[in-house]
Structures are given as C-alpha cells and as structure tokens.
Design an enzyme around this catalytic site. Structure first.
Site, PDB file in Angstrom:
ATOM      1  N   ASP A 222       0.868  -1.164   0.000  1.00 38.58           N
ATOM      2  CA  ASP A 222       0.000   0.000   0.000  1.00 38.58           C
ATOM      3  C   ASP A 222       0.915   1.227   0.000  1.00 38.58           C
ATOM      4  OD1 ASP A 222      -2.289   1.692   0.383  1.00 38.58           O
ATOM      5  OD2 ASP A 222      -1.854   1.719   2.529  1.00 38.58           O
TER       6      ASP A 222
ATOM      7  N   ASP B 277      -0.005   5.110   1.254  1.00 37.90           N
ATOM      8  CA  ASP B 277      -0.115   6.009   2.402  1.00 37.90           C
ATOM      9  C   ASP B 277      -0.140   5.221   3.704  1.00 37.90           C
ATOM     10  OD1 ASP B 277      -0.317   8.501   0.964  1.00 37.90           O
ATOM     11  OD2 ASP B 277      -2.270   7.783   0.280  1.00 37.90           O
TER      12      ASP B 277
END
Length: 279
Positions: A7, A9
C-alpha cells in the site's frame, strides 16, 4: 514468482497527518470552502477510501448551501474533481519538499525482494501522481522504476473492496498464493484478504487501535538496523514468525503459507537477513 505488494499512504511513508491533511485544508482555504479538518476529524475521514470520496463527505445540503455550491450532481462532481486536482498538486509539493520521511525498512525490504527476483508493486486508491511521488521518495528513482503502480480511479470501488488488489494480481499475472501485501489499515487489510492475498500490517499514525484480525503479522514498523536503528515491535504474530529486531524478507516469505506451516520453497532466493531462530 513471489510478489511483494505495498500500500502507499501509511506504509511507504506516514503521509496522512503531515501530507494529506494539510493538503486538504490548504485546498479548502484556496477555494473558500467553510471547512478545516482537525486532526481528530481527519482520523475519521481516513477510513473513507479515496481523496475525492473524502471530499464528497462534506456535501450535505447544509454545506452545499453555505458554500454556495451548485445543487446539480454533475456540477458538484466537477467541483470535487477540481478540488482534488489542486489538492494532489499541493500534496505532491509537500512530498517533494522532503518533510515526510519514508517509513523504516520499506526500501531495505523492497531492495532485498528485487534482488531475490520478486515482483514489486504498489496498490493504492490515492491519485496516481500522489502515489508515484511517495514511491520515489521511499524507494529512490532506481528501485521505484521496478514497481508496478496501480492507483487512483483504475477501479470503481475503493478499499475495503478488494478491487485494487484483484486488478494488481490480474495485470501482473500473479498467483495470489505467492503474493504478500503490506498494509497499514483495517480497510486495506480487508481489501487484501478479499482478493485472497496474505497480508502483513505495519500500523501508522491513525491505525494503531484498529482490529487486524486476519493479518498474518502485525508490527509497528518493518524496522531498520544501525546506524538508522528502528526496532520492530511485534503486535500480533499468529503464525509464530518471530521476527528479530527488524522484519526481513525471510519473515514475509513464509506468510503466503496460509495454514501457518512455512513453505520451504518460498525463501529459496537470497534474503536481506537470516531467518530468525525459534525461541
């Protein structure tokens, strides 16, 4: 071929508090919108996947009237798109400015995976320009060039729907049984699990108290050795991986074995550190 999917953020960098939040608020100020999100308010907003989707949570009838916005849905969508484009510009400027550091261990583990022949990818429902700016910050231009990037509106449903991970697996021709996702939020973990992928979690600024039942390893960071030492704190380890002071590629290599018995073929390539000894 094994694959490591990050991922963006909260995983590559802890960007929400010091990147996205000020970018949203600066955008609101520029457009004269009667809202400023506090840290407490934004902690709730991060549970909404996608920047435009977070902005749309503002659009109550009362807000639309107070801000003098059009009531026509298509016109409102155009306004949100304009706000989000400007927010992305502000955010990427913050990232380029270097005030948000990469998270410990992400470049080290990704470099080890690349050297071992793993496929690398980042899968996020943030805007692609934002994701690429964080990826280059975290990995450096040379390593970032080896990542597949799947971001933004390439899928209709955002996390916790599994769509972004299903797309990543399909586009890269991966076997889900060979892939490991690193996430930082419950929504992201649910998206990975929904796509049939093993998931490790590195908690971030807004996610430390979330329920990560289903993750195969939960730590506060991947950690780094000296001289930039950051020691990993293990929060959940249902498979008994028992990482050492830092999470190494060998620790992640055992996670796709969903029954908890390490797959002896998963760690055949060289890794960035020795496999931890049983304690």
């Amino acid at each position: 071929m094994p694959a490591l999917i990050f991922d963006c953020d909260g995983v590559l960098a802890d960007t929400e508090r010091d990147g996205h939040l000020p970018a949203f608020n600066e955008t609101f100020a520029e457009f004269g919108l009667p809202v400023r999100w506090s840290d407490e308010e934004y902690a709730r907003k991060v549970k909404v996947g996608g920047g435009k989707e977070r902005m749309r949570t503002l659009l109550t009838p009362e807000f639309v009237a107070a801000a003098g916005l059009p009531s026509d849905p298509d016109a409102l969508d155009e306004r949100v798109a304009r706000w989000h484009r400007r927010k992305t510009e502000i955010y990427t400027g913050i990232i380029r400015g270097g005030s948000v550091p990469p998270r410990p261990g992400v470049r080290r583990v990704a470099a080890a995976a690349h050297e071992a022949g793993w496929t690398l990818a980042v899968a996020s429902t943030s805007a692609e320009a934002s994701v690429r700016s964080v990826l280059e910050l975290a990995m450096g231009p040379e390593l970032a060039a080896h990542f597949g990037v799947f971001a933004g509106d390439v899928v209709r449903r955002k996390k916790p729907a599994p769509d972004i991970y299903a797309l990543t697996v399909d586009r890269l021709g991966l076997n889900p049984a060979d892939a490991v996702v690193i996430e930082d939020s419950r929504n992201g973990m649910l998206a990975a699990l929904g796509a049939g992928l093993a998931c490790a979690v590195t908690t971030s600024a807004y996610t430390g108290d979330e329920d990560f039942t289903g993750a195969l390893l939960v730590v506060d960071s991947l950690g780094d050795p000296p001289p930039r030492e950051t020691v990993t704190r293990v929060l959940s380890d249902p498979l008994g991986v028992r990482p050492g002071p830092c999470v190494v590629l060998a620790d992640l290599a055992v996670l796709p074995s969903r029954d908890g018995a390490p797959d002896p073929t998963a760690a055949d390539p060289p890794v960035d550190g020795p496999r931890p000894r049983p304690r």
